[in-house]
Motif scaffolding. Sequence first.
Motif, mmCIF file in Angstrom:
data_model
loop_
_atom_site.group_PDB
_atom_site.id
_atom_site.type_symbol
_atom_site.label_atom_id
_atom_site.label_comp_id
_atom_site.label_asym_id
_atom_site.label_seq_id
_atom_site.Cartn_x
_atom_site.Cartn_y
_atom_site.Cartn_z
ATOM 1 N N GLN B 46 0.814 -1.226 0.000
ATOM 2 C CA GLN B 46 0.000 0.000 0.000
ATOM 3 C C GLN B 46 0.842 1.268 0.000
ATOM 4 O O GLN B 46 0.379 2.324 0.412
ATOM 5 C CB GLN B 46 -0.961 -0.007 1.193
ATOM 6 C CG GLN B 46 -2.134 -0.961 0.937
ATOM 7 C CD GLN B 46 -3.154 -0.985 2.048
ATOM 8 O OE1 GLN B 46 -3.020 -0.295 3.055
ATOM 9 N NE2 GLN B 46 -4.179 -1.797 1.881
ATOM 10 N N ALA B 48 3.794 2.209 1.564
ATOM 11 C CA ALA B 48 4.591 2.742 2.676
ATOM 12 C C ALA B 48 6.039 2.949 2.240
ATOM 13 O O ALA B 48 6.492 2.371 1.258
ATOM 14 C CB ALA B 48 4.556 1.767 3.856
ATOM 15 N N HIS B 81 2.577 -2.737 7.597
ATOM 16 C CA HIS B 81 1.837 -3.981 7.902
ATOM 17 C C HIS B 81 2.729 -5.187 8.068
ATOM 18 O O HIS B 81 2.251 -6.315 8.091
ATOM 19 C CB HIS B 81 0.787 -4.258 6.815
ATOM 20 C CG HIS B 81 -0.033 -3.062 6.466
ATOM 21 N ND1 HIS B 81 0.133 -2.389 5.285
ATOM 22 C CD2 HIS B 81 -0.978 -2.395 7.171
ATOM 23 C CE1 HIS B 81 -0.694 -1.350 5.257
ATOM 24 N NE2 HIS B 81 -1.379 -1.327 6.383
ATOM 25 N N GLY B 82 4.034 -4.949 8.138
ATOM 26 C CA GLY B 82 4.932 -6.023 8.544
ATOM 27 C C GLY B 82 5.321 -7.028 7.472
ATOM 28 O O GLY B 82 5.952 -8.028 7.780
ATOM 29 N N TRP B 83 4.955 -6.798 6.209
ATOM 30 C CA TRP B 83 5.349 -7.758 5.180
ATOM 31 C C TRP B 83 6.870 -7.783 5.048
ATOM 32 O O TRP B 83 7.536 -6.759 5.215
ATOM 33 C CB TRP B 83 4.761 -7.386 3.816
ATOM 34 C CG TRP B 83 3.271 -7.493 3.747
ATOM 35 C CD1 TRP B 83 2.389 -7.537 4.791
ATOM 36 C CD2 TRP B 83 2.494 -7.540 2.550
ATOM 37 N NE1 TRP B 83 1.109 -7.610 4.312
ATOM 38 C CE2 TRP B 83 1.142 -7.616 2.948
ATOM 39 C CE3 TRP B 83 2.803 -7.518 1.188
ATOM 40 C CZ2 TRP B 83 0.105 -7.676 2.017
ATOM 41 C CZ3 TRP B 83 1.774 -7.573 0.263
ATOM 42 C CH2 TRP B 83 0.437 -7.655 0.678
HETATM 43 S S1 FES Z 1 2.314 -0.992 2.907
HETATM 44 FE FE1 FES Z 1 1.374 -2.726 3.785
HETATM 45 S S2 FES Z 1 3.034 -4.018 4.135
HETATM 46 FE FE2 FES Z 1 3.925 -2.323 3.240
#
Ligand code: FES
Lengths: 352, 137
Positions: B46, B48, B81-83
């Motif tokens: 998303q 980041a 979100h930790g991916w």
């Molecule tokens: S923006 Fe959601 S994990 Fe990177």
Amino acid sequence: MASLIAGGVDCDVHPAVPHLTSLLPYLSDYWRDQVTTRGMVDLVSQSYPRNSPIVARPDWRPETGKPGESLEDMQRHVLDPFQLSYAICNPLYGVQMVFSEDLQAAFCRALNDWLVKEWLDRDPRLRGSIVIPTQSIDKAVAEIERCAQDRRFVQVLMLVMGDTPLGKRALWPIYEAAERLNLPIGIHAGSAYHNPPTAVGWGSYHIEDYVGQAQAFQTQLTSLIVEGVFVKYPRLKMVMLESGVSWISPFLWRLHKFWRGVRMETPWVDRASLEIVRSNIRFSLQPFDAPPEPETLIRLFDHMQSDELVLFSTDYPHWQFDGQDALPEGLSPDLVRKIMIDNPHATYPRLM
Amino acid sequence: MARHVIAPVDELPPGTRKFLEIDGRPIAVFNIKGEYFGLMNRCPHQGAALCEGPLIGLAQSSDPGEIEYTKLGEIIRCPWHGWEFDIRTGQSYCDPRRFRVKAYAAHVEPGASVVKGPYVAETVTVKVESDYVVVEL
Ligand code: FES
């Protein structure tokens, strides 16, 4: 309603134990005397209060006795009119509530032997689930191995709300035995009432328990998946019985979403949860808990991305539908065939 | 593909990262134990600023409870979100087929070859006697 086809497999019917004394002939001398001298009462769990409407269809409710206690009624109500080739008996008798591991083991053994003599021996269409004493894993495994010698036992039965989350490793010897002996594990709605039947505590009404079953199934699926049961036992199938089906996809979206951010906590989970469900988990059809429009039903199956997940069930004698309307509207003839015949046979290798 | 000179080597010591924009693209260049890696600083999930996340190792397991931890410091974890993404290849671990972040090759070049070109060195003054971190994109 979609039309039924002959030769189907009903994966969830409930023969009722008339009373604890019905098990006396199947107990050892010692335990028979214990039941009598201690004055033990019938094991009635609050999961299915006798007069609650869901417990029996009005036309399936006998004038005396418990719904589901007569083989002749079961034949007349489901085996014959649904033209079933098999029906899998899942006895819901309160043996799981007992805390003593020895007494629980004695009751389970008696219940399984009772099922053989009073049901399986009396109608060749009937198959059984092995009820196990989960207070002792050793005794549970021994009971699975003892009963599995009879090929008419096709499944191991556990409650969705027992003592612990079902993925816990202490339980894995049960899963090892089940996988080795080609027995799926059936997880049935209901509670041993060793914990509150909802995650937030004790409710006031029966409907709170009953609706809450779906949350218990979700929690158990999460536990089974993230603890890695299906990594360890990839051939093991688990069947969610009387779980409902409408919640499956939204639940999996949620589990998958959060798993992606904490994958490293359970790195043995190397696939999306939907893939694990598709390979290892099945669900019984009734109670079908979606709105009655065919479009909704088709979307529901689309979201599951599989036509192999659902197994036919009437949930006899529970009141989930009327007349012969066990199949919701909108199922294609192909899907009916899968649900009634192909999927159950693919799930239960001992059905033959 | 152009080579961009992004910093003299001593401005990017091991364990540091430099954020910059090249041709309008947000990039980060990492020095991990003397190896250099370029990565798009935009999470494919998303959006980041992925490269601001912590560098961790790769947890893997084929036997529940037994964890093999490798690639220490080579996995970047998105701060939103930790991916997890592999800093060498840009692949994600939660959904490797669908999600990857663009990875760019980065290495060190001596100033003598940098001055010969062709290199883009808009903001860095190149001296023959120094070494430079170069990223290709
Ligand atoms: S923006 Fe959601 S994990 Fe990177």
